[in-house]
Design a protein around this motif. Structure first.
Motif, PDB file in Angstrom:
ATOM      1  N   TRP B 390       0.815  -1.211   0.000  1.00  0.00           N
ATOM      2  CA  TRP B 390       0.000   0.000   0.000  1.00  0.00           C
ATOM      3  C   TRP B 390       0.855   1.271   0.000  1.00  0.00           C
ATOM      4  CZ3 TRP B 390      -5.014  -0.279   3.309  1.00  0.00           C
ATOM      5  CH2 TRP B 390      -5.869   0.798   3.023  1.00  0.00           C
ATOM      6  N   PHE B 391       0.866   2.000   1.122  1.00  0.00           N
ATOM      7  CA  PHE B 391       1.667   3.230   1.185  1.00  0.00           C
ATOM      8  C   PHE B 391       3.156   2.936   0.995  1.00  0.00           C
ATOM      9  CE2 PHE B 391      -2.051   4.188   3.963  1.00  0.00           C
ATOM     10  CZ  PHE B 391      -2.597   5.191   3.174  1.00  0.00           C
ATOM     11  N   HIS B 392       3.555   1.705   1.246  1.00  0.00           N
ATOM     12  CA  HIS B 392       4.979   1.368   1.214  1.00  0.00           C
ATOM     13  C   HIS B 392       5.390   0.723  -0.097  1.00  0.00           C
ATOM     14  CE1 HIS B 392       4.495   2.664   5.183  1.00  0.00           C
ATOM     15  NE2 HIS B 392       3.902   1.580   5.618  1.00  0.00           N
ATOM     16  N   ASP B 393       4.460   0.659  -1.053  1.00  0.00           N
ATOM     17  CA  ASP B 393       4.756   0.160  -2.399  1.00  0.00           C
ATOM     18  C   ASP B 393       5.413   1.311  -3.163  1.00  0.00           C
ATOM     19  OD1 ASP B 393       4.767  -0.881  -4.937  1.00  0.00           O
ATOM     20  OD2 ASP B 393       2.591  -1.006  -5.137  1.00  0.00           O
ATOM     21  N   SER B 394       6.648   1.609  -2.805  1.00  0.00           N
ATOM     22  CA  SER B 394       7.311   2.844  -3.213  1.00  0.00           C
ATOM     23  C   SER B 394       8.812   2.666  -3.104  1.00  0.00           C
ATOM     24  CB  SER B 394       6.891   3.974  -2.270  1.00  0.00           C
ATOM     25  OG  SER B 394       7.377   3.693  -0.955  1.00  0.00           O
ATOM     26  N   TYR B 395       9.543   3.588  -3.696  1.00  0.00           N
ATOM     27  CA  TYR B 395      11.000   3.532  -3.644  1.00  0.00           C
ATOM     28  C   TYR B 395      11.511   3.390  -2.203  1.00  0.00           C
ATOM     29  CZ  TYR B 395      15.851   5.076  -4.028  1.00  0.00           C
ATOM     30  OH  TYR B 395      17.216   5.156  -3.934  1.00  0.00           O
ATOM     31  N   GLU B 396      11.142   4.332  -1.364  1.00  0.00           N
ATOM     32  CA  GLU B 396      11.658   4.306   0.014  1.00  0.00           C
ATOM     33  C   GLU B 396      11.079   3.114   0.777  1.00  0.00           C
ATOM     34  OE1 GLU B 396      14.001   6.195   1.000  1.00  0.00           O
ATOM     35  OE2 GLU B 396      13.918   8.023  -0.192  1.00  0.00           O
ATOM     36  N   GLY B 397       9.831   2.807   0.543  1.00  0.00           N
ATOM     37  CA  GLY B 397       9.201   1.687   1.228  1.00  0.00           C
ATOM     38  C   GLY B 397       9.883   0.361   0.900  1.00  0.00           C
ATOM     39  N   MET B 398      10.207   0.192  -0.385  1.00  0.00           N
ATOM     40  CA  MET B 398      10.881  -1.048  -0.781  1.00  0.00           C
ATOM     41  C   MET B 398      12.306  -1.116  -0.232  1.00  0.00           C
ATOM     42  SD  MET B 398       9.640  -1.302  -4.730  1.00  0.00           S
ATOM     43  CE  MET B 398       7.880  -1.242  -5.136  1.00  0.00           C
ATOM     44  N   ARG B 399      12.978   0.044  -0.210  1.00  0.00           N
ATOM     45  CA  ARG B 399      14.329   0.075   0.359  1.00  0.00           C
ATOM     46  C   ARG B 399      14.292  -0.314   1.836  1.00  0.00           C
ATOM     47  NH1 ARG B 399      18.919   0.898  -2.697  1.00  0.00           N
ATOM     48  NH2 ARG B 399      19.737   1.270  -0.629  1.00  0.00           N
ATOM     49  N   ARG B 400      13.345   0.291   2.556  1.00  0.00           N
ATOM     50  CA  ARG B 400      13.260  -0.021   3.988  1.00  0.00           C
ATOM     51  C   ARG B 400      12.961  -1.506   4.205  1.00  0.00           C
ATOM     52  NH1 ARG B 400      10.917   5.397   4.526  1.00  0.00           N
ATOM     53  NH2 ARG B 400       8.843   4.556   4.172  1.00  0.00           N
ATOM     54  N   PHE B 401      12.116  -2.049   3.366  1.00  0.00           N
ATOM     55  CA  PHE B 401      11.797  -3.478   3.496  1.00  0.00           C
ATOM     56  C   PHE B 401      13.042  -4.334   3.310  1.00  0.00           C
ATOM     57  CE2 PHE B 401      10.516  -7.471   1.340  1.00  0.00           C
ATOM     58  CZ  PHE B 401       9.845  -8.062   2.397  1.00  0.00           C
ATOM     59  N   ARG B 402      13.741  -4.124   2.212  1.00  0.00           N
ATOM     60  CA  ARG B 402      14.935  -4.949   1.959  1.00  0.00           C
ATOM     61  C   ARG B 402      15.950  -4.763   3.083  1.00  0.00           C
ATOM     62  NH1 ARG B 402      13.129  -8.735  -1.071  1.00  0.00           N
ATOM     63  NH2 ARG B 402      12.355  -8.077  -3.085  1.00  0.00           N
ATOM     64  N   GLU B 403      16.176  -3.519   3.478  1.00  0.00           N
ATOM     65  CA  GLU B 403      17.198  -3.243   4.484  1.00  0.00           C
ATOM     66  C   GLU B 403      16.808  -3.760   5.868  1.00  0.00           C
ATOM     67  OE1 GLU B 403      18.792   0.752   2.124  1.00  0.00           O
ATOM     68  OE2 GLU B 403      17.827   0.970   4.082  1.00  0.00           O
ATOM     69  N   SER B 404      15.514  -3.804   6.141  1.00  0.00           N
ATOM     70  CA  SER B 404      15.069  -4.220   7.482  1.00  0.00           C
ATOM     71  C   SER B 404      14.828  -5.714   7.595  1.00  0.00           C
ATOM     72  CB  SER B 404      13.754  -3.508   7.852  1.00  0.00           C
ATOM     73  OG  SER B 404      13.904  -2.125   7.845  1.00  0.00           O
ATOM     74  N   ALA B 405      14.420  -6.347   6.497  1.00  0.00           N
ATOM     75  CA  ALA B 405      13.984  -7.737   6.606  1.00  0.00           C
ATOM     76  C   ALA B 405      15.034  -8.751   6.173  1.00  0.00           C
ATOM     77  CB  ALA B 405      12.710  -7.947   5.791  1.00  0.00           C
ATOM     78  N   THR B 406      15.883  -8.394   5.216  1.00  0.00           N
ATOM     79  CA  THR B 406      16.732  -9.405   4.590  1.00  0.00           C
ATOM     80  C   THR B 406      17.705 -10.066   5.555  1.00  0.00           C
ATOM     81  OG1 THR B 406      16.601  -8.117   2.556  1.00  0.00           O
ATOM     82  CG2 THR B 406      18.277  -9.852   2.654  1.00  0.00           C
ATOM     83  N   GLU B 407      18.349  -9.265   6.393  1.00  0.00           N
ATOM     84  CA  GLU B 407      19.404  -9.827   7.235  1.00  0.00           C
ATOM     85  C   GLU B 407      18.888 -10.934   8.158  1.00  0.00           C
ATOM     86  OE1 GLU B 407      22.628  -6.260   7.558  1.00  0.00           O
ATOM     87  OE2 GLU B 407      20.997  -6.250   9.026  1.00  0.00           O
ATOM     88  N   THR B 408      17.637 -10.836   8.557  1.00  0.00           N
ATOM     89  CA  THR B 408      17.097 -11.825   9.496  1.00  0.00           C
ATOM     90  C   THR B 408      16.232 -12.875   8.800  1.00  0.00           C
ATOM     91  OG1 THR B 408      17.186 -10.264  11.332  1.00  0.00           O
ATOM     92  CG2 THR B 408      15.664 -12.091  11.570  1.00  0.00           C
ATOM     93  N   ALA B 409      15.502 -12.477   7.760  1.00  0.00           N
ATOM     94  CA  ALA B 409      14.612 -13.432   7.090  1.00  0.00           C
ATOM     95  C   ALA B 409      15.276 -14.109   5.907  1.00  0.00           C
ATOM     96  CB  ALA B 409      13.342 -12.728   6.624  1.00  0.00           C
ATOM     97  N   GLY B 410      16.362 -13.552   5.413  1.00  0.00           N
ATOM     98  CA  GLY B 410      16.915 -14.054   4.163  1.00  0.00           C
ATOM     99  C   GLY B 410      16.033 -13.646   3.001  1.00  0.00           C
ATOM    100  N   LEU B 411      16.419 -14.063   1.798  1.00  0.00           N
ATOM    101  CA  LEU B 411      15.674 -13.671   0.603  1.00  0.00           C
ATOM    102  C   LEU B 411      14.578 -14.667   0.267  1.00  0.00           C
ATOM    103  CD1 LEU B 411      18.755 -12.465  -1.382  1.00  0.00           C
ATOM    104  CD2 LEU B 411      16.742 -11.059  -0.889  1.00  0.00           C
ATOM    105  N   LEU B 412      14.800 -15.931   0.573  1.00  0.00           N
ATOM    106  CA  LEU B 412      13.849 -16.956   0.132  1.00  0.00           C
ATOM    107  C   LEU B 412      12.636 -17.067   1.042  1.00  0.00           C
ATOM    108  CD1 LEU B 412      16.068 -19.710  -1.435  1.00  0.00           C
ATOM    109  CD2 LEU B 412      15.149 -17.602  -2.400  1.00  0.00           C
ATOM    110  N   ASN B 413      12.623 -16.326   2.117  1.00  0.00           N
ATOM    111  CA  ASN B 413      11.397 -16.228   2.907  1.00  0.00           C
ATOM    112  C   ASN B 413      10.559 -15.022   2.500  1.00  0.00           C
ATOM    113  OD1 ASN B 413      11.483 -18.551   4.645  1.00  0.00           O
ATOM    114  ND2 ASN B 413      13.279 -17.622   5.618  1.00  0.00           N
ATOM    115  N   THR B 414      10.886 -14.410   1.384  1.00  0.00           N
ATOM    116  CA  THR B 414      10.051 -13.352   0.814  1.00  0.00           C
ATOM    117  C   THR B 414       9.406 -13.894  -0.459  1.00  0.00           C
ATOM    118  OG1 THR B 414      11.832 -12.382  -0.502  1.00  0.00           O
ATOM    119  CG2 THR B 414      11.592 -11.595   1.758  1.00  0.00           C
ATOM    120  N   VAL B 415       8.434 -13.164  -0.994  1.00  0.00           N
ATOM    121  CA  VAL B 415       7.618 -13.732  -2.073  1.00  0.00           C
ATOM    122  C   VAL B 415       7.573 -12.863  -3.323  1.00  0.00           C
ATOM    123  CG1 VAL B 415       6.162 -14.897  -0.385  1.00  0.00           C
ATOM    124  CG2 VAL B 415       5.444 -12.676  -1.275  1.00  0.00           C
ATOM    125  N   GLY B 416       8.623 -12.067  -3.562  1.00  0.00           N
ATOM    126  CA  GLY B 416       8.586 -11.233  -4.756  1.00  0.00           C
ATOM    127  C   GLY B 416       7.604 -10.099  -4.606  1.00  0.00           C
TER     128      GLY B 416
END
Lengths: 474, 474, 474
Positions: B390-416
């Motif tokens: 929604w509001f985070h389907d955006s440049y900054e929103g996507m950056r924050r998601f990758r930067e906040s989630a990847t280190e702990t969830a890894g990439l394969l626990n996300t769904v594109g």
């Protein structure tokens, strides 16, 4: 380029500029700052290495026991992608062949892309075991053999690794009921390494801890204090703290669900203890007792000088099944929202201006850095901010910490780095990651003219070494 | 440079390097990564395109009906700056001339500077309608005419756009009570496009939904199940899910105020249903019923294989007046704080280790990425993290998601990526933004040596295409 | 390079490119954007300069009284590192020699590394007082003498500084009980400076404020209204607001613990007032009364046109001892979690679509930017987002604000910069920091093609000057 500080050979898996900013001018400065701190000794004031390692100095049995089975960062990620605990050598029906476990791990190594575990593992395999190809199903056996071969060597036993890693001092985390026999053994052996215990009394402070009543009985037995009374119970803590201090401890550590503190009038505290001791305390009273005990621990810290650490905000054992079948520390501890200001007020109003108290705060809820923790640490003289904890002991986590906390707390209200590890071989990697991230951050501060270059060179060794030693009185 | 993937002409409003990092070396690599994924087919597993578009394949009536009136991102921003809903063709006294509505929109187009809507709109106008001057009062009529002219053409009807956009599969979101007639029509027409429904049962699960009792009656009528009993009600869900699955659905979706789940003993669940069914449930019981139903839905997912999506944390209809005069989805839905770990525990303890379950979590409270969602998804095998919503389907929103989630969830626990859109023409733009942001992020991972270059080229198509297809079984 | 706008000499402590992005191309553009706004007049619509300064226009007594004792950013940091309040001239046993206080400050100046205070102080010392060596124990006396010498000059009195700083208008913040005599004096003197009051009625709205009952008596005395009745009490507010407006006020300001609002039916509001007036209200009723009064203030704003500001979420006086010994505003106010959507609903449903209302929201809980505040301000026509407040009035704080709020709220739902300061000499520095950070951010928007270059040059003066003037009707 600095020499590969804690390893003994080249490290093809590791780029010398890793974790430095992309901008060329900033990168050059980051490199210079890192060069200045890369070889400083390691001060590790908080962690979970096994005291037996240091006391017995036995060889590690095999690569899986070293890198896979006990590392909850590793096992949780594999479990999250459908690998059963048993395949990792854990729980009912566990695989027992270490090479088979290792192959499972290797075949899933790509899962760690982008995670700090990958950095730590690559660093250890590369710098410590001379492995030059990234782990995968294809390289699994070669890596296994390379590690196993070295683990059999005397220079890969724990005390040798202590020296190799350039450790100056390391703290373990120990139950209040622990007899510290391995610490004693290390000392009696005349070993020159400095391994000190940390007083972690959760098992005798948390009424919801398993076996709490029995733990208090044992505490009474060990200390000769009457843990059936509030006064005797407090005396027992004092006695144990003194024993820990005598064995070199400089700190206590408290892992509580919340940072709630309380400062009840003594008769109320006594009455609360009586209910708790009798096993008649509900959840709210258990929380109040933990809260009261944080203030009691702070008072004792004023008296005996032990630095106090508070790690709050983890919901332990999120899966009932994992808890039951596989026990604690299996990667199913999940952070929850936390707030410090109201929670800490009773303790701080009681002893927050006592110059003998130092209380180091840790959080898993990063929103508290800028909102609460930096304002608190930038005001109260007893407070310091611990480094990014657990999931946040990472490139992005460290960046967020510096960017969120520094402007309000300053640098000297922080305490340098903690590796907080159960994985011995990750120690140099973790400290190196922290030094690299801080070097990059300082370089950006200079390039954007928020700090002078000579100031950055003054600050870098504080962050890498001095602050930890000073904050923990090591 | 890749060809302008989803459009048929040059796009002067769009810079080929948009959204790539500033650092030249990083930008070069981002460009190469984007080139490798820009033309991959679009998998759109979650969104709100109107099934009628796909079934009837009618021309869009006019530019205002396409770009303004139904797009709550657009109308809310204009309303926030004092433009009345009526001037946008909405509600009492609404303007009816599409060109007048369009001129109002055009005159306020500067309001969208710095917002994702501006990127999506520029992209659609530029690549799809060949417009080469940014929208403003001065260009309003020319743009209107250019769009209107093309909308009349057969190659601008929905099914033609599906082909033009390179869509491989797209899911709509459909009430449990929907007869799926447009999906059926599309199928009966023998059209090759893959448009699948998604089972969204909020209207028959949320006791606070408008017309809840009548909805349950209708559910009973449609399925022939007795929705007056708990068992019959659950059977009715099973029946509808089977119909949806038969029409191609691979997923369910649940929009709840909170992520609370429950797992009551059957008699209690039955009694709760009886109170809810009788309209005697208060707010707390309504919440408990929604909570229980999430666990029931998860159980059914284990049986029928539908992937489960949970979108929690939006306070719907924040303005009573807008709700009353203009209905739902008008931009007055506001996120509130949310917390997942305790809330999800009952469901996860019930079925969290069932290998047949996949539960995709979405949040509007970004603090939960690093604190809760990444730790949860990095442990529980059934959990995956949905993309920024929604509001985070955006440049900054996507950056924050990758930067906040990847280190702990890894990439394969996300769904594109999900485009989640009601605006058909925004689909290629939204996917392109996601691919660009991910390319830039991967490039930075490589330049800072957190990922090897060949790994980044392996990961990029996963994020752009494969993970969505796999996670949703499409 | 622009001339050193608000100072009269070169500034060796300040790099001309400070706070601009590292990437060379981005930096060039940031510089150009900053050049375009650096010399714009200062509009300061919210702050805490002392009205006496402007009315009496007396010389500041000494450097410590100017820079140290009253600045809670400064004193808190020194206290956090063990410096007693008394050594800073505050509280029981306070040091009285300004030079001694100054030396203490100077010896601890390194504590401010990385903080906004350091930027503001360096800027003032450098550009205003011609000091060219960074403050330290070694430079303390020379700096003291340089400052003291100039403070004695007529061109360093407040009104001269107003001119020197290029201020166009500045608002103070004033108790509802203030007689505004200094504002009147400035006006009667025929001084050309525009200093306007702001209506801050917390002392007569918050039942938990010290002396609340007496304050209401005084309010009755001043206005001739019967503040013993709900109707008379509201009339008294109307009367005071009119007096403030007559003296130039364009805004009110409300500092509440939470943003809770309420819209009770009049009889309930009246009954609540009666309990509050009688001193019989508990904590929940006090909160409800504050909540109700926010809505009443909003209604009055509709009538008299005063812009409404809400500053919520600070826990004031965190240390009981500091509160008792040293009073308010000593750096022991700590932010707590806050949430706006539910809290604001009653007020917004009452008057949120009234075109005469403007309500500017401030937060100390940055998680609310993207989650709540940007969605709210991007929908409700009366709402605007205030700039980063207090601890977040900083490089990183401003970056986080722009990155978190812009995509959803747009730019025109923000209101430019507030310096919010009690430290007169920090005004130009604070505005310059904001202009630099925004220039850097806009440059990055352009370089990543999220904004055209000509748009950035259009936006920059809005952020630096115009939006503040327009939002506050100045």
């Amino acid at each position: 380029m600095t020499r590969a500080a804690h390893g003994d050979e080249a490290a093809p898996l590791l780029h010398p500029d890793r974790l430095f900013p992309a901008d060329p001018a900033t990168r050059r400065l980051a490199r210079a700052l890192h060069d200045a701190v890369a070889d400083l000794p390691i001060v590790s004031p908080h962690g979970h290495t096994d005291p037996r390692w240091w006391g017995a100095d036995e060889a590690f049995s095999d690569p899986a026991a070293l890198f896979v089975t006990p590392d909850h960062y590793v096992t949780r990620m594999l479990v999250s992608q459908g690998v059963p605990f048993a395949a990792l050598g854990i729980g009912p029906g566990a695989e027992t062949d270490p090479r088979t476990i290792w192959r499972t791990f290797a075949a899933h190594y790509h899962l760690f892309r982008g995670t700090p575990s990958r950095m730590w593992l690559d660093d250890a395999m590369s710098r410590l075991f001379g492995i030059d190809r990234r782990l995968s199903a294809a390289t699994a056996d070669a890596a296994y053999d390379a590690i196993a071969e070295r683990l059999a060597r005397p220079d890969y036993r724990p005390r040798a690794l202590y020296e190799r890693f350039g450790i100056e001092a390391i703290a373990t985390t120990d139950s209040a009921l622990d007899d510290l026999s391995w610490h004693r053994k290390a000392r009696e052996d005349g070993w020159s390494g400095r391994v000190v215990p940390t007083y972690r009394p959760d098992a005798v402070i948390d009424p919801e801890a398993e076996g709490f009543a029995a733990n208090l009985d044992r505490l009474g037995g060990i200390t000769g204090c009457d843990t059936g009374t509030w006064a005797g119970y407090l005396d027992a803590h004092r006695a144990r703290r003194a024993v820990f201090a005598e064995m070199g401890a400089t700190a206590t550590d408290h892992g509580h669900p919340t940072p709630q503190t309380a400062d009840l009038p003594p008769p109320e505290a006594r009455a609360l203890f009586d209910r708790v001791r009798a096993g008649r305390a509900g959840a709210a009273e258990a929380e109040l007792f933990r809260a009261q005990m944080l203030t009691e621990m702070a008072r004792m810290s004023c008296d005996d000088g032990l630095v106090m650490q508070l790690h709050a905000g983890a919901l332990r054992g999120h899966s009932a099944r994992v808890r039951r079948d596989h026990g604690p520390d299996r990667g199913f501890d999940i952070p929850v929202p936390v707030s410090f200001p109201q929670a800490l007020r009773p303790l701080l109003d009681a002893v927050g201006f006592d110059p003998r108290l130092r209380l180091i705060l840790f959080t898993l809820d990063e929103g508290t850095y800028a909102r609460e923790l930096a304002p608190l640490a930038g005001a109260w003289p007893c407070l310091r901010l611990g480094p990014p904890w657990w999931f946040h002991d990472s490139y992005e986590g460290m960046r967020r910490f510096r960017e969120s906390a520094t402007e309000t707390a300053g640098l000297l209200n922080t305490v340098g780095f903690n590796d907080d590890t159960r994985a011995l071989c990750s120690i140099p990697a973790r400290h190196d990651v922290a030094r690299r991230v801080d070097s990059g951050w300082l370089a950006e501060m200079v390039v954007t003219h928020r700090l002078d270059e000579e100031e950055a060179f003054e600050v870098a060794p504080l962050l890498a070494h001095d602050l930890a030693r000073e904050a923990y009185n090591l």
